[in-house]
Enzyme design. Structure first.
Site, PDB file in Angstrom:
ATOM      1  N   LEU A 645      33.523  78.638  75.679  1.00  0.00           N
ATOM      2  CA  LEU A 645      32.079  78.589  75.467  1.00  0.00           C
ATOM      3  C   LEU A 645      31.508  77.188  75.624  1.00  0.00           C
ATOM      4  O   LEU A 645      30.458  76.998  76.226  1.00  0.00           O
ATOM      5  CB  LEU A 645      31.750  79.121  74.063  1.00  0.00           C
ATOM      6  CG  LEU A 645      32.105  80.586  73.799  1.00  0.00           C
ATOM      7  CD1 LEU A 645      31.844  80.933  72.345  1.00  0.00           C
ATOM      8  CD2 LEU A 645      31.305  81.506  74.720  1.00  0.00           C
ATOM      9  N   LYS A 648      33.217  70.778  75.432  1.00  0.00           N
ATOM     10  CA  LYS A 648      33.369  69.605  74.568  1.00  0.00           C
ATOM     11  C   LYS A 648      33.952  69.991  73.217  1.00  0.00           C
ATOM     12  O   LYS A 648      34.936  69.409  72.759  1.00  0.00           O
ATOM     13  CB  LYS A 648      32.015  68.903  74.395  1.00  0.00           C
ATOM     14  CG  LYS A 648      32.087  67.636  73.558  1.00  0.00           C
ATOM     15  CD  LYS A 648      30.730  66.927  73.507  1.00  0.00           C
ATOM     16  CE  LYS A 648      30.382  66.324  74.856  1.00  0.00           C
ATOM     17  NZ  LYS A 648      29.162  65.465  74.776  1.00  0.00           N
ATOM     18  N   THR A 649      33.344  70.971  72.541  1.00  0.00           N
ATOM     19  CA  THR A 649      33.857  71.359  71.227  1.00  0.00           C
ATOM     20  C   THR A 649      35.200  72.079  71.344  1.00  0.00           C
ATOM     21  O   THR A 649      36.036  71.983  70.444  1.00  0.00           O
ATOM     22  CB  THR A 649      32.853  72.247  70.481  1.00  0.00           C
ATOM     23  OG1 THR A 649      32.572  73.420  71.261  1.00  0.00           O
ATOM     24  CG2 THR A 649      31.562  71.494  70.205  1.00  0.00           C
ATOM     25  N   GLY A 717      39.367  82.433  71.125  1.00  0.00           N
ATOM     26  CA  GLY A 717      39.430  81.543  69.962  1.00  0.00           C
ATOM     27  C   GLY A 717      40.398  80.396  70.169  1.00  0.00           C
ATOM     28  O   GLY A 717      41.438  80.542  70.807  1.00  0.00           O
ATOM     29  N   GLU A 720      43.312  77.475  66.268  1.00  0.00           N
ATOM     30  CA  GLU A 720      44.687  77.355  65.802  1.00  0.00           C
ATOM     31  C   GLU A 720      45.728  77.176  66.899  1.00  0.00           C
ATOM     32  O   GLU A 720      46.817  76.645  66.639  1.00  0.00           O
ATOM     33  CB  GLU A 720      45.022  78.575  64.942  1.00  0.00           C
ATOM     34  CG  GLU A 720      44.359  78.464  63.574  1.00  0.00           C
ATOM     35  CD  GLU A 720      44.046  79.782  62.910  1.00  0.00           C
ATOM     36  OE1 GLU A 720      44.531  80.010  61.800  1.00  0.00           O
ATOM     37  OE2 GLU A 720      43.299  80.570  63.498  1.00  0.00           O
TER      38      GLU A 720
END
Length: 768
Positions: A645, A648-649, A717, A720
Site C-alpha cells: 500500500l 515508505k511505511t 500484511g 511481523e
C-alpha cells in the site's frame, strides 16, 4: 442542472496506493501534538503508583503496614488486598479477548504471590512524586514458598496443554514414519536450539488515565484495540456499555504487549470508581518487566535427507514456558510441516509451568521462535550434505501447504530467493567456513526463509463525505506506529478520487465502528478492506443520485464504468461526460453523505486455501577473530506480501522487524536468576537492544505478488514477516564466518569464545 467539465484532472487524480506517502500523523507526532495515554488532562486528576512485590516468586503476604505511607501529606488512599473494593471479576471466570486457557492474573485479589514483581499495592496521591515516595514507605512481610523458574530443569514436567488457545492451531497430525526415515537417511542432523525470554519494551510504557464523570468513565489506555479494553472494563467492573468510553488515538509501540489489558488499567479504574475521582496510573520502565514476554523455549529438531539434499524426515519438538495460572500457547513447530516438502514429519509441543507472569504474543509469536530452529537446522543439513544452503531450500520447495494439503493463496518465494540472492551477491559465497576474511575479521554469509500467516478479520468502517469535499473515515482500529492512519487515507483518497489532504482519519475510539485488535499483521487487510467497502458504498449513493438528476451526463450509465477522480464522477474513456461531486451534494441539499460497511474475509478462500507471507533473508556478518564481537554489516530481505500500500511505511515495517531480529540474535535476553525467581536486568541499561551503531545496511526488496484471496484489497500484511528468519540467517552467517555453531540465542561473545561451543550444548550433525 448538473454542470459538466472537461478540465484537466488535478494531481490528486494520481493513485496514492502503491506509492511512498509521508505519514499523515507525522507532524503531530514530531511536534508533540499527538497525545498518548498518560498525557490527557483531567480536572482534579490523582496519580497512582504501583508497588511491585519483588521479594519472592511464590508465597504470600503475611503483613503489609501502610501507616507511614498514609501519613504522607497528599496521599489519598493506599489500596492493598486487604482493603480494595470488591469486584465481580474476583468471583467470575471472565477472560479478556486474547487470554489463554486458565485464570487471568487479578491484581490485589488476595495475599497470594504467584510471580516476582506482581503488584501488591497501589498508592494514590495528588501528585506522582508524592505517590512514589509514599510507596517506598510501605513495610511488607512475606512467607516464601518453593518456586520454579528454570525451563531446562522443568522439561521433564512439561505437558500437552489440555485446552487449545483460541486462534492458535495445535501441531498438525504426524505423517509418514519419521523414526524409520531418520534411521535410513544417509544425511541427518539432530540438534537442540534455545531461545531466551525477551520483553517487549516499546517506547511508551503502559498507562491508563481514567476520567470519572458522575459514574461514567472516559478511559485513555495504551492498548492495541480499544474495544478490548472497553469489554474488559464492562465485564470486570460490571459496568454497562454506555458507562465506558475508551480512547487511544496514538500508541507508542506495542509489539504484542498491548493486546491484553494490563494491570494498570484495572488498578486505575478501581481507584477512580472507589474515589469518584479521575486517576492516572503509569508503569515505570522497570515495571514493564513485570508484564508479558516472549517465552523462553527449547526446541529439538532432527532432519533426514538423501545425499542430494532431498528431505525425507523432519521431527520438530518444543517445550515453552508458561505461568502457573494460564496455559499460554504459540504456533512453534507447525512451520516445519509447511515450510518444505517432506513425506515424513512429526511434531510435539508442550508447556512447562513456571512462577513467572504469563508470556504473550511478541512480534511474530511462535514463528520468530520456531522458524529460527527450522532454518538453523536446514543450514546444518546443507553443511552436512555439502550443498549450498540456497540450493537445499529450492530443492525442497513446497508448492502447497503440506500440513493441510491446501494450495497457497499466492507464493512468490522462489522469486524472493532469486532477487535476494542476486542483490546480495550470493553466488560469490565461498562455501567453506572461515574461508572469507578481511584482516582480523572473519566474514560470514548466511540465509534463511521467513514465513508468516496472512489473514483478515471482520472489520467495520464508516466514510462520511462533506459538501466541501472533505472525507472522514472512522473505525475503532489502532495505529501502533505501523502507519495505519496513512494507508487508510490512501485507500480512501483513491476510492473517492480526492486529494489525500482532504481525508481525515479517526481511529482508536470505542465509539467508532467495531474493529479487532491490531495484531497478527492483519490490520491493513482488515481495516483497509472495510474502508474501501465504505467508500464504495458512498460511490454507489453518489452515482445513483447523479444519474437520476435532470440532464445528467451519467444517465443510462452503470457504476462499473464510472471513475471517481479529481472530485468528479466521469465515464471511463469519455471524460467529457462528468459530474462534479460537490454539485451533486449541493443539488440534493446534502451537507454530508455517509456509508458504513463491514468487510469480512472470504469464507471459500479461508476453507480451501492457505495464506502466508514469505521472505528470503541474506545476511553478512563480520566477527573479530580475537574478541569474537559480531557485527551485522549487510542484510538483504526480499519479501512477497501481496499488494504494497505504501512503499515508505512498508519498508519501515520490514526495517523494524529486521532490527528486532538483530536484537533477538545477538542481544536481547531477559535474565532470570533462578535463586530468586526474578528477571534481574529489568531496565534498558541492562536489557540490551540494538542501537544505531548495531544497524548497518538493510536493503528491502518487495517482490511483486498478486493475491485475490487473502483480502479484497490484495494485502497480506508486513508487521511481523521482517523478524521471522532474521535471527536464523544471522546465526547461520556466524557459523559460516567462524565454523562455530551456537544454538543458544542470543549469540554473545562469551558463547563464541567457548571451546566446546560446536555441538556440546546442542547436538550433532553428520553425513553417514
Amino acid at each position: 442542472m448538473v454542470q459538466t467539465s472537461t478540465a484537466p484532472l488535478p494531481s490528486s487524480a494520481r493513485p496514492y496506493v502503491g506509492t511512498g506517502q509521508r505519514r499523515i500523523d507525522g507532524v503531530s507526532k514530531v511536534t508533540g501534538q499527538a497525545r498518548y495515554a498518560a498525557e490527557f488532562p483531567a480536572d482534579g486528576l490523582l496519580y497512582g503508583h504501583v508497588v511491585s512485590g519483588g521479594a519472592l516468586a511464590s508465597g504470600e503476604i503475611l503483613r503489609i503496614d501502610t501507616r507511614a505511607a498514609e501519613a504522607v501529606a497528599g496521599v489519598v488512599r493506599v489500596y492493598t488486598h486487604e482493603n480494595r473494593p470488591r469486584q465481580p471479576w474476583f468471583d467470575s471466570t471472565y477472560q479478556d479477548q486474547v487470554a489463554p486457557p486458565g485464570i487471568p492474573f487479578r491484581p490485589l485479589k488476595d495475599a497470594k504471590i504467584v510471580y516476582s514483581g506482581q503488584p501488591v499495592a497501589l498508592v494514590v496521591a495528588q501528585s506522582l512524586e508524592v505517590a512514589a515516595y509514599a510507596a517506598s514507605l510501605l513495610e511488607i512481610t512475606y512467607r516464601e514458598e518453593p518456586f520454579r523458574t528454570d525451563l531446562a530443569a522443568e522439561q521433564s514436567n512439561a505437558y500437552v496443554p489440555p485446552e487449545k488457545r483460541a486462534g492458535i492451531e495445535p501441531p498438525p497430525p504426524d505423517r509418514g514414519d519419521v523414526d524409520r526415515a531418520l534411521a535410513e537417511a544417509p544425511v541427518k542432523v539432530e540438534a537442540s536450539y534455545f531461545v531466551a525470554a525477551e520483553h517487549h519494551n516499546p517506547m511508551e510504557t503502559h498507562a491508563s488515565t481514567v476520567v470519572w464523570n458522575d459514574g461514567k468513565l472516559t478511559v485513555y489506555d495504551k492498548i492495541q484495540g480499544v474495544v478490548a479494553s472497553k469489554e474488559y472494563l464492562n465485564e470486570v467492573f460490571g459496568l454497562s456499555p454506555d458507562d465506558v468510553h475508551v480512547i487511544s488515538p496514538f500508541v507508542g509501540g506495542a509489539f504484542g504487549v498491548g493486546l491484553r489489558p494490563q494491570y494498570q488499567l484495572f488498578l486505575a479504574t478501581m481507584a477512580a470508581l472507589d474515589l469518584r475521582r479521575s486517576v492516572r496510573v503509569t508503569l515505570t520502565r522497570d515495571q514493564m518487566f513485570t508484564l508479558t514476554y516472549r517465552p523462553h523455549t527449547i526446541q529439538h529438531l532432527a532432519l533426514g535427507a538423501e545425499r542430494d539434499g532431498r528431505l525425507t524426515a523432519i521431527r520438530h519438538e518444543a517445550v515453552a514456558a508458561t505461568s502457573t495460572f494460564e496455559d499460554y500457547q504459540e504456533v512453534v513447530v507447525n512451520w516445519s510441516g509447511l515450510g518444505y516438502r517432506c513425506p515424513n514429519v512429526a511434531f510435539d509441543y508442550k508447556l512447562a509451568k513456571l512462577h513467572t507472569y504469563t508470556p504473550s504474543d511478541m512480534r511474530a509469536p511462535g514463528a520468530a521462535t520456531g522458524v529460527y530452529g527450522l532454518e538453523c537446522a536446514m543450514d546444518e543439513l546443507a553443511h552436512a550434505a555439502g550443498i549450498d544452503p540456497l540450493e537445499l531450500r529450492l530443492k525442497n520447495y513446497a508448492e502447497e501447504d503440506a500440513n493441510t494439503g491446501k494450495p497457497f493463496t499466492s507464493k512468490q518465494l522462489r522469486e524472493c530467493y532469486r532477487q535476494g540472492a542476486e542483490r546480495f551477491g550470493w553466488s560469490r559465497r565461498s562455501p567453506r567456513p572461515r574461508s572469507m576474511r578481511d584482516g582480523r575479521e572473519l566474514i560470514g554469509w548466511g540465509l534463511a526463509t521467513g514465513f508468516w500467516e496472512a489473514s483478515m478479520q471482520q472489520t467495520s468502517a464508516r466514510a462520511v463525505l462533506s459538501a466541501d469535499g472533505g472525507l472522514e473515515l472512522a473505525t475503532a482500529t489502532a495505529d501502533i506506529g505501523t502507519g495505519t492512519y496513512t494507508i487508510l487515507a490512501q485507500i480512501a483518497a483513491d476510492a473517492m478520487g480526492v486529494p489525500i489532504e482532504q481525508v481525515d482519519v479517526k481511529i482508536g475510539d470505542s465509539s467508532l465502528p467495531a474493529s479487532p485488535l491490531e495484531g497478527g499483521s492483519w490490520t491493513a487487510a482488515s481495516a483497509g478492506s472495510a474502508v474501501q467497502k465504505a467508500c464504495f458504498g458512498l460511490r454507489e449513493q453518489l452515482f445513483h443520485h447523479a444519474r437520476a438528476m435532470e440532464g445528467s451526463p451519467l444517465a443510462n450509465e452503470v457504476l462499473e464504468r464510472i471513475i471517481f477522480t479529481g472530485g468528479r464522477m466521469e465515464v471511463a474513456n469519455d471524460p467529457s461526460r462528468s459530474v462534479v461531486v460537490a454539485d451533486v451534494m449541493a443539488a440534493l441539499g446534502l451537507e454530508k453523505l455517509a456509508a458504513e460497511e463491514t468487510a469480512k474475509p472470504d469464507q471459500d478462500a479461508q476453507e480451501n486455501y492457505s495464506g502466508y507471507t514469505h521472505s528470503a533473508i541474506f545476511v553478512e556478518v563480520r566477527v573479530d577473530e580475537e574478541l569474537n564481537v559480531v557485527r551485522v554489516t549487510r542484510i538483504v530481505d526480499a519479501v512477497a506480501a501481496g499488494r504494497i500500500l505504501n512503499l515508505k511505511t512498508a519498508r519501515s515495517q520490514i526495517l523494524g522487524g529486521v532490527v528486532f531480529g538483530i536484537g533477538m540474535a545477538l542481544e536481547e535476553q531477559s535474565e532470570l536468576d533462578h535463586r530468586f525467581g526474578r528477571f534481574m536486568n529489568h531496565n534498558i541499561a541492562e536489557y540490551h537492544i540494538p542501537v544505531n551503531a548495531d544497524v548497518r545496511d538493510i536493503d528491502v526488496i518487495f517482490v511483486e505478488e498478486h493475491d485475490d484471496k487473502v483480502s479484497p484489497i490484495g494485502v497480506k500484511g508486513l508487521g511481523e514477516i521482517g523478524i521471522v528468519g532474521t535471527a536464523a540467517a544471522i546465526a547461520n552467517a556466524i557459523f559460516h564466518a567462524t565454523g562455530k555453531r551456537v544454538r543458544d540465542l542470543p549469540i554473545t561473545p562469551d558463547k563464541l569464545l567457548r571451546d566446546d561451543v560446536d555441538g556440546v550444548s546442542s547436538g550433532m550433525a553428520r553425513a553417514g
